[in-house]
Design a protein around this motif. Structure first.
Motif, PDB file in Angstrom:
ATOM      1  N   VAL A  23       0.910  -1.252  -0.288  1.00 19.99           N
ATOM      2  CA  VAL A  23       0.111  -0.073   0.354  1.00 19.99           C
ATOM      3  C   VAL A  23       0.896   1.444  -0.237  1.00 19.99           C
ATOM      4  CG1 VAL A  23      -1.599  -1.436   1.156  1.00 19.99           C
ATOM      5  CG2 VAL A  23      -0.237   0.166   2.583  1.00 19.99           C
ATOM      6  N   THR A  58      -0.537   7.062   9.152  1.00 18.86           N
ATOM      7  CA  THR A  58      -0.584   7.583   8.495  1.00 18.86           C
ATOM      8  C   THR A  58      -1.240   8.978   7.872  1.00 18.86           C
ATOM      9  OG1 THR A  58      -1.887   5.192   7.118  1.00 18.86           O
ATOM     10  CG2 THR A  58      -2.830   7.408   6.278  1.00 18.86           C
ATOM     11  N   ALA A  61       2.925  10.692   8.093  1.00 23.09           N
ATOM     12  CA  ALA A  61       2.928  10.165   7.468  1.00 23.09           C
ATOM     13  C   ALA A  61       3.019  11.426   5.414  1.00 23.09           C
ATOM     14  CB  ALA A  61       3.093   8.941   6.764  1.00 23.09           C
ATOM     15  N   GLU A  62       1.299  11.170   5.378  1.00 26.29           N
ATOM     16  CA  GLU A  62       0.337  11.741   4.816  1.00 26.29           C
ATOM     17  C   GLU A  62      -0.720  13.502   5.360  1.00 26.29           C
ATOM     18  OE1 GLU A  62      -2.231   8.703   2.737  1.00 26.29           O
ATOM     19  OE2 GLU A  62      -0.720   6.742   3.333  1.00 26.29           O
ATOM     20  N   ARG A 121      -2.246   7.582  27.958  1.00 28.73           N
ATOM     21  CA  ARG A 121      -0.893   7.920  27.713  1.00 28.73           C
ATOM     22  C   ARG A 121      -0.932   9.444  27.183  1.00 28.73           C
ATOM     23  NH1 ARG A 121       0.763   3.215  23.433  1.00 28.73           N
ATOM     24  NH2 ARG A 121       2.706   3.905  24.046  1.00 28.73           N
ATOM     25  N   ARG A 144      -3.781   1.391  23.821  1.00 31.51           N
ATOM     26  CA  ARG A 144      -3.916   1.777  22.040  1.00 31.51           C
ATOM     27  C   ARG A 144      -5.216   1.922  22.351  1.00 31.51           C
ATOM     28  NH1 ARG A 144      -0.635  -1.301  17.378  1.00 31.51           N
ATOM     29  NH2 ARG A 144       0.705  -0.006  17.137  1.00 31.51           N
ATOM     30  N   VAL A 145      -5.385   2.803  21.480  1.00 30.56           N
ATOM     31  CA  VAL A 145      -7.013   3.679  21.450  1.00 30.56           C
ATOM     32  C   VAL A 145      -7.922   2.174  21.287  1.00 30.56           C
ATOM     33  CG1 VAL A 145      -9.102   3.980  20.010  1.00 30.56           C
ATOM     34  CG2 VAL A 145      -6.242   5.229  20.318  1.00 30.56           C
ATOM     35  N   GLU A 165      -9.326   4.661   5.844  1.00 31.04           N
ATOM     36  CA  GLU A 165      -8.934   4.897   4.482  1.00 31.04           C
ATOM     37  C   GLU A 165      -7.120   4.325   5.192  1.00 31.04           C
ATOM     38  OE1 GLU A 165      -9.332   7.570   1.908  1.00 31.04           O
ATOM     39  OE2 GLU A 165     -10.949   8.444   2.104  1.00 31.04           O
ATOM     40  N   GLY A 166      -7.126   3.324   6.233  1.00 29.05           N
ATOM     41  CA  GLY A 166      -5.793   2.224   6.254  1.00 29.05           C
ATOM     42  C   GLY A 166      -5.020   3.401   7.439  1.00 29.05           C
ATOM     43  N   GLY A 167      -4.072   3.165   7.642  1.00 27.60           N
ATOM     44  CA  GLY A 167      -2.702   2.028   7.173  1.00 27.60           C
ATOM     45  C   GLY A 167      -3.225   0.600   7.428  1.00 27.60           C
ATOM     46  N   GLY A 168      -2.493  -0.408   7.378  1.00 29.97           N
ATOM     47  CA  GLY A 168      -2.949  -1.631   7.457  1.00 29.97           C
ATOM     48  C   GLY A 168      -2.696  -2.246   9.189  1.00 29.97           C
ATOM     49  N   THR A 169      -2.198  -1.347   9.987  1.00 28.36           N
ATOM     50  CA  THR A 169      -2.094  -1.805  11.469  1.00 28.36           C
ATOM     51  C   THR A 169      -3.322  -1.555  11.628  1.00 28.36           C
ATOM     52  OG1 THR A 169       0.459  -1.286  11.417  1.00 28.36           O
ATOM     53  CG2 THR A 169      -1.121  -1.501  13.318  1.00 28.36           C
ATOM     54  N   ALA A 173      -6.266  -4.700  13.345  1.00 31.10           N
ATOM     55  CA  ALA A 173      -6.773  -4.599  14.258  1.00 31.10           C
ATOM     56  C   ALA A 173      -8.307  -4.435  14.371  1.00 31.10           C
ATOM     57  CB  ALA A 173      -6.358  -3.017  15.575  1.00 31.10           C
ATOM     58  N   PRO A 198       4.663  -1.689   3.501  1.00 34.73           N
ATOM     59  CA  PRO A 198       3.145  -1.621   4.091  1.00 34.73           C
ATOM     60  C   PRO A 198       2.689  -2.562   3.165  1.00 34.73           C
ATOM     61  CG  PRO A 198       3.328   0.621   4.181  1.00 34.73           C
ATOM     62  CD  PRO A 198       4.543   0.006   3.365  1.00 34.73           C
TER      63      PRO A 198
HETATM   64  N1  LIG Z   1      -2.498   2.823  -0.604  1.00 30.07           N
HETATM   65  C1  LIG Z   1      -3.341   3.171   0.371  1.00 30.07           C
HETATM   66  O1  LIG Z   1      -4.508   2.780   0.075  1.00 30.07           O
HETATM   67  C2  LIG Z   1      -2.894   3.842   1.929  1.00 30.07           C
HETATM   68  C3  LIG Z   1      -3.966   3.696   2.989  1.00 30.07           C
HETATM   69  C4  LIG Z   1      -3.232   3.790   4.603  1.00 30.07           C
HETATM   70  C5  LIG Z   1      -2.120   4.024   4.753  1.00 30.07           C
HETATM   71  N2  LIG Z   1      -1.262   4.356   3.614  1.00 30.07           N
HETATM   72  C6  LIG Z   1      -0.190   3.416   3.917  1.00 30.07           C
HETATM   73  O2  LIG Z   1       0.475   2.645   4.880  1.00 30.07           O
HETATM   74  C7  LIG Z   1       1.620   3.690   5.767  1.00 30.07           C
HETATM   75  C8  LIG Z   1       0.935   3.828   7.013  1.00 30.07           C
HETATM   76  O3  LIG Z   1      -0.026   2.336   7.809  1.00 30.07           O
HETATM   77  P1  LIG Z   1       0.576   1.910   9.152  1.00 30.07           P
HETATM   78  O4  LIG Z   1      -0.210   0.225   9.075  1.00 30.07           O
HETATM   79  O5  LIG Z   1       2.306   1.568   9.477  1.00 30.07           O
HETATM   80  O6  LIG Z   1       0.295   2.817  10.442  1.00 30.07           O
HETATM   81  P2  LIG Z   1      -1.608   2.949  10.425  1.00 30.07           P
HETATM   82  O7  LIG Z   1      -2.288   1.644  10.362  1.00 30.07           O
HETATM   83  O8  LIG Z   1      -2.033   4.836   9.986  1.00 30.07           O
HETATM   84  O9  LIG Z   1      -1.484   3.471  12.010  1.00 30.07           O
HETATM   85  C9  LIG Z   1      -1.299   2.326  13.260  1.00 30.07           C
HETATM   86  C10 LIG Z   1      -1.029   3.441  14.364  1.00 30.07           C
HETATM   87  O10 LIG Z   1      -2.194   4.033  14.946  1.00 30.07           O
HETATM   88  C11 LIG Z   1      -2.095   3.834  15.861  1.00 30.07           C
HETATM   89  N3  LIG Z   1      -3.256   2.741  16.922  1.00 30.07           N
HETATM   90  C12 LIG Z   1      -3.842   3.492  18.144  1.00 30.07           C
HETATM   91  N4  LIG Z   1      -4.570   2.620  18.408  1.00 30.07           N
HETATM   92  C13 LIG Z   1      -4.680   1.573  17.583  1.00 30.07           C
HETATM   93  C14 LIG Z   1      -5.234   0.270  17.219  1.00 30.07           C
HETATM   94  N5  LIG Z   1      -6.118  -0.177  18.121  1.00 30.07           N
HETATM   95  N6  LIG Z   1      -4.476  -0.286  16.249  1.00 30.07           N
HETATM   96  C15 LIG Z   1      -3.556   0.005  15.828  1.00 30.07           C
HETATM   97  N7  LIG Z   1      -3.384   0.653  15.585  1.00 30.07           N
HETATM   98  C16 LIG Z   1      -3.503   1.977  16.951  1.00 30.07           C
HETATM   99  C17 LIG Z   1      -0.557   2.916  16.591  1.00 30.07           C
HETATM  100  O11 LIG Z   1       0.810   3.766  17.088  1.00 30.07           O
HETATM  101  P3  LIG Z   1       1.690   3.491  18.089  1.00 30.07           P
HETATM  102  O12 LIG Z   1       2.283   2.430  17.656  1.00 30.07           O
HETATM  103  O13 LIG Z   1       1.582   4.703  18.450  1.00 30.07           O
HETATM  104  O14 LIG Z   1       0.710   2.322  19.206  1.00 30.07           O
HETATM  105  C18 LIG Z   1      -0.150   1.975  14.968  1.00 30.07           C
HETATM  106  O15 LIG Z   1       1.257   1.987  15.317  1.00 30.07           O
HETATM  107  C19 LIG Z   1       1.743   4.368   5.093  1.00 30.07           C
HETATM  108  O16 LIG Z   1       3.235   4.396   4.359  1.00 30.07           O
HETATM  109  C20 LIG Z   1       0.363   5.066   4.571  1.00 30.07           C
HETATM  110  O17 LIG Z   1       1.191   5.920   3.739  1.00 30.07           O
HETATM  111  C21 LIG Z   1      -1.735   3.616   2.412  1.00 30.07           C
END
Ligand SMILES: NC(=O)c1ccc[n+]([C@@H]2O[C@H](COP(=O)([O-])OP(=O)(O)OC[C@H]3O[C@@H](n4cnc5c(N)ncnc54)[C@H](OP(=O)(O)O)[C@@H]3O)[C@@H](O)[C@H]2O)c1
Length: 245
Positions: A23, A58, A61-62, A121, A144-145, A165-169, A173, A198
């Motif tokens: 992604v 996300t 980053a964006e 936190r 975490r939330v 709209e993401g991200g994968g983390t 969850a 990712p």
């Molecule tokens: N192509 C697409 O459609 C698309 C869409 C969106 C994003 N992206 C890309 O994806 C990447 C980011 O994704 P990502 O997976 O690294 O991160 P993410 O899903 O955007 O953010 C995850 C972060 O949210 C926080 N969080 C708090 N509560 C949470 C919970 N209950 N469950 C999960 N997360 C929680 C956590 O922070 P802590 O670790 O600090 O606790 C976690 O690390 C970027 O490169 C972005 O550009 C692409």
């Protein structure tokens, strides 16, 4: 219907990925994977939503806009008595005491309600900075939330349809919490590779038995060679029992 059944919005996940299932590139700076035509499809999807949510990484980053761009779609929302823009929502474990650096588009872009879910936190100072930045800050969870609590809160505010709209983390969850109803995946005709790039679902992942099963609803082929896959989460009788337990 058990007492523990929570009220939550209908949740649609939308992401754009490459043909090799990434992604973003390994640089993780929000590379554009979606096409122009797909961007218009996402705009129409957003226009149907009460709120649009992203995860912390996300957001950083964006600094995403998460807005409906088309003036006609905005006008249509208003004709229907809805807010011009969906509520923008982010899920951030810890809001920095230094405040929201470079989140101008998310916080202060096109006017909309902005909600940031965070945890215990986050310090009062961190909260204050984001409130001053224009967000409603809601504490939900300790480490975490707590996403179920966050979605319940949104439902209480009248959010019936939520686009993630993401991200994968965040997506993984939500899947773990069985909080996703639909998945829309745009597959772009390109390969970026990278073991650290990712993907649509990160986190610890699931065993094959616990995998989220999807039912394919529609496949659309775009002129540019992209493909849109639309799924609903296939709950099945067992999953349904579990969900209402
Ligand atoms: N192509 C697409 O459609 C698309 C869409 C969106 C994003 N992206 C890309 O994806 C990447 C980011 O994704 P990502 O997976 O690294 O991160 P993410 O899903 O955007 O953010 C995850 C972060 O949210 C926080 N969080 C708090 N509560 C949470 C919970 N209950 N469950 C999960 N997360 C929680 C956590 O922070 P802590 O670790 O600090 O606790 C976690 O690390 C970027 O490169 C972005 O550009 C692409």
């Amino acid at each position: 219907m058990g007492m523990s059944e929570r009220q939550r919005p209908h949740v649609v996940v939308n992401m754009a990925m490459t043909a090799d299932g990434k992604v973003d590139t390994m640089a993780r700076r929000g590379a554009r994977i979606s096409s122009e035509a797909d961007g218009r499809r996402v705009d129409r999807l957003r226009a149907q939503m009460d709120a649009v949510m992203v995860g912390a990484r996300t957001l950083l980053a964006e600094d995403p806009r998460l807005t409906v761009r088309s003036a006609e779609l905005v006008a249509e929302r208003q004709r229907l008595g809805r807010p011009a823009q969906p509520t923008r929502v982010a899920v951030v474990s810890v809001l920095p005491n230094s405040g929201p650096a470079s989140l101008g588009r998310f916080l202060r872009g096109t006017p909309a309600r902005v909600i940031v879910f965070t945890t215990e936190r986050t310090t009062p100072e961190g909260r204050r900075r984001f409130v001053e930045g224009g967000a409603d800050v809601v504490v939900a969870g300790s480490e975490r939330v707590d996403l179920a609590v966050a979605l319940e809160h949104l439902a209480g505010l009248g959010v019936d349809r939520l686009l993630v709209e993401g991200g994968g983390t965040l997506v993984e969850a939500l899947l773990r919490g069985r909080l996703v109803d639909e998945v829309q995946l745009y597959v772009a005709p390109m390969i970026v590779g990278g073991i650290d790039a990712p993907t649509p679902a990160e986190g610890d992942g699931f065993t094959i038995e616990a995998a989220t099963r999807l039912a394919l609803v529609d496949v659309t082929r775009g002129d540019e060679g992209g493909v849109l896959l639309r799924y609903v989460v296939d709950r099945g009788p067992h999953a349904r029992e579990e969900q209402t337990r």
